[in-house]
Design a protein around this motif. Structure first.
Motif, PDB file in Angstrom:
ATOM      1  N   VAL A   1       1.468  15.425  17.848  1.00  0.00           N
ATOM      2  CA  VAL A   1       0.506  16.505  17.582  1.00  0.00           C
ATOM      3  C   VAL A   1      -0.478  16.065  16.493  1.00  0.00           C
ATOM      4  CG1 VAL A   1       0.258  18.913  16.863  1.00  0.00           C
ATOM      5  CG2 VAL A   1       2.245  18.212  18.211  1.00  0.00           C
ATOM      6  N   LEU A   2       0.074  15.416  15.472  1.00  0.00           N
ATOM      7  CA  LEU A   2      -0.768  14.957  14.365  1.00  0.00           C
ATOM      8  C   LEU A   2      -1.810  13.954  14.881  1.00  0.00           C
ATOM      9  CD1 LEU A   2      -0.922  15.023  11.159  1.00  0.00           C
ATOM     10  CD2 LEU A   2       0.326  12.890  11.257  1.00  0.00           C
ATOM     11  N   ILE A   3      -1.360  13.006  15.703  1.00  0.00           N
ATOM     12  CA  ILE A   3      -2.284  11.978  16.210  1.00  0.00           C
ATOM     13  C   ILE A   3      -3.316  12.615  17.147  1.00  0.00           C
ATOM     14  CG2 ILE A   3      -2.457   9.821  17.521  1.00  0.00           C
ATOM     15  CD1 ILE A   3       0.448   9.205  16.598  1.00  0.00           C
ATOM     16  N   GLU A   4      -2.816  13.444  18.081  1.00  0.00           N
ATOM     17  CA  GLU A   4      -3.749  14.010  19.060  1.00  0.00           C
ATOM     18  C   GLU A   4      -4.764  14.942  18.415  1.00  0.00           C
ATOM     19  OE1 GLU A   4      -1.190  15.308  22.216  1.00  0.00           O
ATOM     20  OE2 GLU A   4      -0.772  13.190  22.647  1.00  0.00           O
ATOM     21  N   ASP A   5      -4.296  15.717  17.431  1.00  0.00           N
ATOM     22  CA  ASP A   5      -5.232  16.606  16.716  1.00  0.00           C
ATOM     23  C   ASP A   5      -6.318  15.797  16.027  1.00  0.00           C
ATOM     24  OD1 ASP A   5      -3.905  18.823  17.396  1.00  0.00           O
ATOM     25  OD2 ASP A   5      -3.338  19.456  15.361  1.00  0.00           O
ATOM     26  N   THR A   6      -5.911  14.681  15.400  1.00  0.00           N
ATOM     27  CA  THR A   6      -6.886  13.851  14.669  1.00  0.00           C
ATOM     28  C   THR A   6      -7.894  13.259  15.652  1.00  0.00           C
ATOM     29  OG1 THR A   6      -5.077  13.333  13.174  1.00  0.00           O
ATOM     30  CG2 THR A   6      -7.066  12.059  12.905  1.00  0.00           C
ATOM     31  N   ILE A   7      -7.392  12.811  16.790  1.00  0.00           N
ATOM     32  CA  ILE A   7      -8.298  12.252  17.818  1.00  0.00           C
ATOM     33  C   ILE A   7      -9.296  13.327  18.267  1.00  0.00           C
ATOM     34  CG2 ILE A   7      -8.365  11.411  20.212  1.00  0.00           C
ATOM     35  CD1 ILE A   7      -5.758   9.874  19.580  1.00  0.00           C
ATOM     36  N   GLU A   8      -8.773  14.542  18.463  1.00  0.00           N
ATOM     37  CA  GLU A   8      -9.627  15.665  18.871  1.00  0.00           C
ATOM     38  C   GLU A   8     -10.738  15.894  17.840  1.00  0.00           C
ATOM     39  OE1 GLU A   8     -10.518  17.570  21.666  1.00  0.00           O
ATOM     40  OE2 GLU A   8      -8.915  16.134  22.108  1.00  0.00           O
ATOM     41  N   ILE A   9     -10.356  15.817  16.551  1.00  0.00           N
ATOM     42  CA  ILE A   9     -11.340  16.045  15.474  1.00  0.00           C
ATOM     43  C   ILE A   9     -12.421  14.954  15.523  1.00  0.00           C
ATOM     44  CG2 ILE A   9     -11.652  16.183  12.951  1.00  0.00           C
ATOM     45  CD1 ILE A   9      -8.758  17.334  12.828  1.00  0.00           C
ATOM     46  N   ILE A  10     -11.975  13.704  15.741  1.00  0.00           N
ATOM     47  CA  ILE A  10     -12.956  12.594  15.827  1.00  0.00           C
ATOM     48  C   ILE A  10     -13.950  12.884  16.963  1.00  0.00           C
ATOM     49  CG2 ILE A  10     -13.240  10.126  16.380  1.00  0.00           C
ATOM     50  CD1 ILE A  10     -10.487   9.614  15.089  1.00  0.00           C
ATOM     51  N   LYS A  11     -13.390  13.285  18.123  1.00  0.00           N
ATOM     52  CA  LYS A  11     -14.232  13.498  19.310  1.00  0.00           C
ATOM     53  C   LYS A  11     -15.167  14.682  19.122  1.00  0.00           C
ATOM     54  CE  LYS A  11     -11.158  11.938  23.025  1.00  0.00           C
ATOM     55  NZ  LYS A  11     -10.207  12.543  23.961  1.00  0.00           N
ATOM     56  N   GLU A  12     -14.611  15.744  18.595  1.00  0.00           N
ATOM     57  CA  GLU A  12     -15.365  16.989  18.498  1.00  0.00           C
ATOM     58  C   GLU A  12     -16.451  16.937  17.425  1.00  0.00           C
ATOM     59  OE1 GLU A  12     -13.606  20.864  17.468  1.00  0.00           O
ATOM     60  OE2 GLU A  12     -12.565  20.577  19.394  1.00  0.00           O
ATOM     61  N   LYS A  13     -16.038  16.428  16.239  1.00  0.00           N
ATOM     62  CA  LYS A  13     -16.981  16.446  15.105  1.00  0.00           C
ATOM     63  C   LYS A  13     -17.789  15.167  15.002  1.00  0.00           C
ATOM     64  CE  LYS A  13     -14.214  19.534  12.155  1.00  0.00           C
ATOM     65  NZ  LYS A  13     -14.897  20.798  12.320  1.00  0.00           N
ATOM     66  N   LEU A  14     -17.423  14.161  15.830  1.00  0.00           N
ATOM     67  CA  LEU A  14     -18.087  12.839  15.799  1.00  0.00           C
ATOM     68  C   LEU A  14     -18.109  12.288  14.366  1.00  0.00           C
ATOM     69  CD1 LEU A  14     -20.974  13.374  18.387  1.00  0.00           C
ATOM     70  CD2 LEU A  14     -18.845  12.148  18.700  1.00  0.00           C
ATOM     71  N   ILE A  15     -16.903  12.137  13.817  1.00  0.00           N
ATOM     72  CA  ILE A  15     -16.775  11.610  12.448  1.00  0.00           C
ATOM     73  C   ILE A  15     -15.766  10.456  12.434  1.00  0.00           C
ATOM     74  CG2 ILE A  15     -17.409  13.737  11.210  1.00  0.00           C
ATOM     75  CD1 ILE A  15     -14.401  14.286  10.919  1.00  0.00           C
ATOM     76  N   ASN A  16     -15.747   9.723  11.333  1.00  0.00           N
ATOM     77  CA  ASN A  16     -14.848   8.573  11.235  1.00  0.00           C
ATOM     78  C   ASN A  16     -13.380   9.017  11.097  1.00  0.00           C
ATOM     79  OD1 ASN A  16     -15.507   9.548   8.658  1.00  0.00           O
ATOM     80  ND2 ASN A  16     -14.712   7.695   7.710  1.00  0.00           N
TER      81      ASN A  16
END
Ligand code: PEP
Ligand code: MG
Length: 612
Positions: free
Chosen positions: A101-116
């Motif tokens: 969940v931690l990894i997938e959430d972080t990936i989602e944040i990268i994709k959604e917010k387009l941040i590092n």
């Protein structure tokens, strides 16, 4: 953090040479200050193009793999002396690291917010922090720091920054030193400890609590540690010699040469003790003539259970549950108590756990704000030791009592649990308690909540009248535990907390010894187990008296168990019996003291050497 922690300052008017803190592991440590700033990482924050998201996600996964390998490597490097808790910490961090969940959430944040990835991890951590803040349990809330440490490690790898622990290694420090930090990742402590030539002899933290993982780790590594030492990093400099006096909750900034010598001697003593403890832990406490004595531990907080196992105790002989109620603004809920009891029961893995119902009142009083809420006419007692204390307090506030009984009965379902009653004086007390236990059971049944059906009930023997009433108490109780701290206070009419009468507080007063003898003999004759759980149980010179009378169970602070075990291994029970009988024949205090001193002389240095 408690008020106590916030008062970590210098005494008013005193020169700036001492800082106060809270000890999480006792002892003395002298070494060079090493300021450690594991938390200081400026996390880069930047936007990325949509086309760069795949690459960013790959960076994240690669960094996670690197940290996982680092942690696995660290666990592999542990030597046999490393306590099992150390590996458990690393395992907890690796589990967090692999949390999907931690990894997938972080990936989602990268994709959604387009941040590092580093920034996305910080955002994800904030979410975890908010979730943990809502939890009504200090211990579990504290666990958010494990997430933070793991995420910080991944961020360090992502930014190419080495961990502070590896930087210290690169500098090649070769000394005994004391780590000073705001807070510490337990993995950093372990990493540093594994370095050749680096010896962490003490830890000083500005933040932290007794339940933080680094505190738990410090205890299992037996490193004197102070937490809540405010502004320590600001007031200290690297390489400055400092001294931790964790027994007195103090950090000395400018220790005198004499203090340093003294500290070094105490550190050597501690190291010897630890070595001895490890050897003794494996042995049963058996007298020279083959009689086994059971050694149990007294605990105040659930976290103490980890230490109990390490000391080689046979179980928990006294869980002073009132400490769950102190230093807080509200009463502990049933759920919170259930968790606390379950934690102890689980860590004892089937060994007995004796839970004493809250001995509130006396010198362990709830804060006034709570008392006023419970009773609008509440007024401070003029003589609290003789006031609403122990069972009397529980009977006066039955809701609090039944809540505790419900929690104990539920937790007892998963272990070997007994209830111990403080301040029992009569069979009527016991009958009343049984009534409340039945009430608690009936409520739980009605709610369909699992609980134990049968629980052994014992009584603290700490008021002289209980010994006078033993004939009537024996049939209604399953076991007995001598609370000698209070027995002395109530027999000799000496306040146990009043220093000005402390010379009258004589545990070898004939009246005290005769009462103890009467209790142990009556109980053993009736086939009822009787233990000693007051401080007297941990006094080496008193051991032959207790076991000579037939007492086979002693309970004490875990740190005292090795010394007592060592003494049992050197004692002949037949001789101890003769000794106990001869002491009881002595009439004067002086003659009794002389008898104890005489017997003590029979334990010569040679006798102890074999266990060192
Ligand atoms: C005692 O009185 O000896 C005892 C063990 O209980 P406490 O010290 O908690 O009063
Ligand atoms: Mg007591």
């Amino acid at each position: 953090m408690t008020d106590e922690l916030n008062t970590s300052t210098i005494e008013e008017g005193a020169p700036l040479d001492k800082l106060k803190g809270i000890s999480v592991y006792p002892g003395t440590a002298f070494g060079l200050c090493q300021i450690f700033s594991s938390g200081d990482l400026e996390v880069p924050q930047f936007s990325i193009e949509k086309s760069a998201t795949r690459g960013e996600i790959q960076r994240l996964r690669a960094a996670i793999n690197t940290v996982d390998k680092q942690l696995a490597g660290l666990a592999d490097s542990f030597d046999d002396d490393m306590p099992p808790e150390a590996e458990a910490f690393i395992e907890v961090h690796r589990t967090i690291l692999r949390d999907r969940v931690l990894i997938e959430d972080t990936i989602e944040i990268i994709k959604e917010k387009l941040i590092n990835a580093e920034w996305a991890l910080s955002i994800r951590l904030e979410k975890t922090r908010r979730e943990f803040e809502a939890i009504d349990d200090d211990y579990i809330r504290e666990r958010v720091n494990d997430f933070a440490y793991v995420i910080l490690r991944v961020q360090r790898v992502l930014t190419g920054r080495r961990t502070e622990a590896s930087l210290l290694n690169a500098e090649g420090i070769d000394a005994k030193y004391i780590l000073v930090a705001e807070s510490l990742d337990p993995a950093d402590v372990l990493q540093l400890r594994e370095r050749n030539g680096l010896e962490i002899v003490g830890i000083v933290l500005e933040e932290g609590s007794r339940t933080s993982h680094v505190a738990i780790l410090a205890r299992s590594l037996e490193i004197p540690t102070l937490v809540g030492v405010e502004n320590a990093r600001e007031l200290l400099q690297n390489e400055q010699p400092i001294l931790i006096d964790a027994d007195n909750n103090v950090l000395e900034l400018n220790p005198t040469p004499a203090r340093c010598r003294d500290a070094r001697a105490r550190m050597r003593e501690l190291a010897d003790r630890c070595k001895r403890l490890r050897k003794l832990k494996m042995l049963d406490a058996v007298t020279l003539d083959g009689h086994t004595i059971n050694l149990h531990a007294n605990i105040a907080l659930p976290e103490d259970a980890t230490w109990v196992r390490r000391s080689g105790a046979d179980g928990v002989g006294l869980f002073r549950t009132e400490f769950l109620y102190l230093n807080r603004e509200d009463l502990p809920s049933e759920a919170e108590q259930y968790d606390a009891y379950t934690k102890v029961i689980r860590s004892m893995k089937g060994d007995p756990v004796i839970i004493r119902t809250a001995d509130l009142g006396g010198d362990k009083m709830l804060p006034d704000e709570i008392m006023v809420k419970l009773n609008e006419n509440y007024a401070e007692e003029s003589n609290p030791a003789l006031g609403l204390r122990g069972l009397r307090f529980s009977f006066n506030y039955p809701e609090i009592f039944v809540t505790q009984l419900r929690a104990i009965l539920r937790a007892a379902n998963s272990g070997n649990v007994s209830i111990l009653l403080p301040m029992v004086t009569s069979p009527e007390d016991v009958e009343k308690v049984r009534g409340y236990i039945e009430q608690a059971k009936a409520e739980l049944d009605e709610e369909g909540v699992r609980h134990t059906d049968k629980i052994r009930i014992g009584g603290m023997i700490e008021i002289p009248s209980a010994i006078i009433m033993l004939r009537d108490l024996i049939p209604v109780l399953d076991f007995f535990s001598l609370g000698t701290n209070d027995l002395i206070q109530y027999t000799l009419a000496v306040d146990r907390t009043n220093a000005s009468v402390s010379t009258y507080y004589d545990e070898r007063h004939p009246s005290v010894l005769r009462l103890i003898a009467k209790c142990i003999r009556r109980c053993t004759q009736a086939g009822k187990k009787v233990s000693v759980c007051g401080e007297m149980a941990a006094r080496k010179e008193l051991l032959p008296f207790f076991i000579g009378l037939g007492c086979k169970d002693l309970s004490m602070t875990w740190t005292q168990i090795p010394d007592i075990k060592e003494r049992i291994l050197q004692t002949d029970l037949a001789k101890a019996e003769q000794f106990a009988n001869s002491v009881l024949r002595r009439r004067s205090i002086k003659a009794i003291h002389a008898s104890f001193d005489e017997f003590e002389k029979t334990f010569n240095k040679k006798g102890t050497a074999q266990f060192k």
